[in-house]
Design a protein around this motif. Structure first.
Motif, PDB file in Angstrom:
ATOM      1  N   ARG A 114      40.499  39.302  51.616  1.00 52.17           N
ATOM      2  CA  ARG A 114      40.084  39.841  50.317  1.00 52.17           C
ATOM      3  C   ARG A 114      38.585  39.717  50.113  1.00 52.17           C
ATOM      4  O   ARG A 114      37.893  39.035  50.846  1.00 52.17           O
ATOM      5  N   GLU A 115      38.147  40.387  49.044  1.00 49.80           N
ATOM      6  CA  GLU A 115      36.735  40.287  48.674  1.00 49.80           C
ATOM      7  C   GLU A 115      36.586  40.480  47.173  1.00 49.80           C
ATOM      8  O   GLU A 115      37.436  41.082  46.517  1.00 49.80           O
ATOM      9  N   ALA A 116      35.482  39.941  46.659  1.00 55.67           N
ATOM     10  CA  ALA A 116      35.143  40.100  45.250  1.00 55.67           C
ATOM     11  C   ALA A 116      33.629  40.097  45.146  1.00 55.67           C
ATOM     12  O   ALA A 116      32.930  39.551  46.001  1.00 55.67           O
ATOM     13  N   GLN A 117      33.141  40.722  44.089  1.00 48.00           N
ATOM     14  CA  GLN A 117      31.696  40.803  43.906  1.00 48.00           C
ATOM     15  C   GLN A 117      31.365  40.726  42.419  1.00 48.00           C
ATOM     16  O   GLN A 117      32.125  41.179  41.574  1.00 48.00           O
ATOM     17  N   ALA A 118      30.211  40.138  42.140  1.00 49.79           N
ATOM     18  CA  ALA A 118      29.668  40.104  40.780  1.00 49.79           C
ATOM     19  C   ALA A 118      28.203  40.512  40.860  1.00 49.79           C
ATOM     20  O   ALA A 118      27.513  40.189  41.827  1.00 49.79           O
ATOM     21  N   VAL A 119      27.758  41.236  39.848  1.00 47.65           N
ATOM     22  CA  VAL A 119      26.362  41.663  39.777  1.00 47.65           C
ATOM     23  C   VAL A 119      25.821  41.264  38.410  1.00 47.65           C
ATOM     24  O   VAL A 119      26.471  41.497  37.396  1.00 47.65           O
ATOM     25  N   PRO A 174      23.554  33.437  40.331  1.00 49.43           N
ATOM     26  CA  PRO A 174      24.002  33.255  38.947  1.00 49.43           C
ATOM     27  C   PRO A 174      25.252  32.379  38.907  1.00 49.43           C
ATOM     28  O   PRO A 174      26.330  32.785  39.326  1.00 49.43           O
ATOM     29  N   LEU A 175      25.094  31.158  38.416  1.00 43.27           N
ATOM     30  CA  LEU A 175      26.169  30.171  38.523  1.00 43.27           C
ATOM     31  C   LEU A 175      27.430  30.542  37.764  1.00 43.27           C
ATOM     32  O   LEU A 175      28.533  30.341  38.265  1.00 43.27           O
ATOM     33  N   GLN A 180      33.040  32.295  38.484  1.00 46.01           N
ATOM     34  CA  GLN A 180      34.159  33.209  38.214  1.00 46.01           C
ATOM     35  C   GLN A 180      34.736  33.762  39.514  1.00 46.01           C
ATOM     36  O   GLN A 180      35.953  33.809  39.689  1.00 46.01           O
ATOM     37  N   VAL A 181      33.860  34.191  40.407  1.00 43.41           N
ATOM     38  CA  VAL A 181      34.311  34.774  41.676  1.00 43.41           C
ATOM     39  C   VAL A 181      34.999  33.700  42.524  1.00 43.41           C
ATOM     40  O   VAL A 181      36.036  33.947  43.141  1.00 43.41           O
ATOM     41  N   ARG A 183      36.621  31.152  41.436  1.00 43.20           N
ATOM     42  CA  ARG A 183      37.937  30.898  40.822  1.00 43.20           C
ATOM     43  C   ARG A 183      38.949  31.948  41.270  1.00 43.20           C
ATOM     44  O   ARG A 183      40.125  31.632  41.484  1.00 43.20           O
ATOM     45  N   GLN A 184      38.500  33.195  41.431  1.00 41.18           N
ATOM     46  CA  GLN A 184      39.406  34.249  41.902  1.00 41.18           C
ATOM     47  C   GLN A 184      39.976  33.915  43.279  1.00 41.18           C
ATOM     48  O   GLN A 184      41.071  34.313  43.624  1.00 41.18           O
ATOM     49  N   PHE A 185      39.191  33.178  44.079  1.00 38.97           N
ATOM     50  CA  PHE A 185      39.633  32.786  45.414  1.00 38.97           C
ATOM     51  C   PHE A 185      40.299  31.410  45.433  1.00 38.97           C
ATOM     52  O   PHE A 185      40.655  30.898  46.479  1.00 38.97           O
ATOM     53  N   GLY A 186      40.444  30.797  44.253  1.00 44.95           N
ATOM     54  CA  GLY A 186      41.065  29.485  44.169  1.00 44.95           C
ATOM     55  C   GLY A 186      40.198  28.354  44.676  1.00 44.95           C
ATOM     56  O   GLY A 186      40.697  27.273  44.989  1.00 44.95           O
ATOM     57  N   LEU A 187      38.882  28.572  44.745  1.00 47.25           N
ATOM     58  CA  LEU A 187      37.975  27.556  45.252  1.00 47.25           C
ATOM     59  C   LEU A 187      37.400  26.672  44.158  1.00 47.25           C
ATOM     60  O   LEU A 187      36.768  25.655  44.442  1.00 47.25           O
TER      61      LEU A 187
END
Length: 189
Positions: A114-119, A174-175, A180-181, A183-187
């Motif tokens: 999987r992948e996720a991104q934040a900008v 950006p902390l 948030q990202v 958390r999506q991966f359960g880390l």
């Protein structure tokens, strides 16, 4: 296991603030904007490419997750990368002087599945800088390796009139959005 695909000591320092253990991957990704890319698309692509290149390095590690990030200074739609020398840094600082500009940071998290991104887009307003201000700042050496030729976390902060957005994002990670990202991966809980 989490890996940071970055040579930036600032990104490692910021990621440490989240209380995570992580490995560091040393890789070099060519950073050149395509003529058809917007500044935001460019930053997103580079962050994704860093994470992808990092994942290739740790593909044999079970449950490997790689974080890649990119930060660029943008003025009037023009991306200011890292200046090659003091002359280029001075030119960038003269253009930023007395103006507001954007700092765009993208964070990409990538695993085999999987992948996720934040900008995050922040707006920074710099006071009018004299030639003496610029020369003094260049003498510090802080500009080296910094997008736009400045480091907000150093003495250049004294020239920042206003920041709307993420201070840590302007630094390079950006902390809040990174958390948030993660958390999506359960880390992160």
């Amino acid at each position: 296991m989490l890996h940071l695909a970055s040579r930036s000591p600032r990104r490692a320092e910021l990621l440490t603030r989240l209380g995570l253990q992580f490995g560091i991957l040393d890789l070099a990704i060519p950073e050149q904007q395509d003529a058809t890319e917007s500044a935001a698309d460019y930053v997103r692509r580079v962050a994704r490419e860093k994470a992808g290149a990092g994942l290739l390095q740790v593909v044999a590690v079970p449950d490997a997750v790689v974080l890649g990030a990119d930060t660029e200074v943008v003025l009037d739609g023009v991306v200011f990368g890292k200046p090659a020398d003091a002359v280029e840094a001075a030119a960038m600082l003269r253009r930023l002087s007395g103006r507001s500009h954007q700092v765009i940071t993208a964070v990409s998290l990538l695993s085999a599945a999987r992948e996720a991104q934040a900008v995050v887009v922040s707006e920074v307003t710099v006071e009018a800088l004299s030639d003496v201000d610029i020369a003094r700042y260049l003498d510090t050496g802080e500009w080296q390796g910094k997008a736009g030729g400045y480091a907000i976390q150093g003495c250049f902060e004294a020239h920042v009139l206003r920041l709307d957005g993420s201070y840590s994002g302007v630094m390079g990670l950006p902390l809040q959005q990174t958390a948030q990202v993660l958390r999506q991966f359960g880390l992160l809980p």
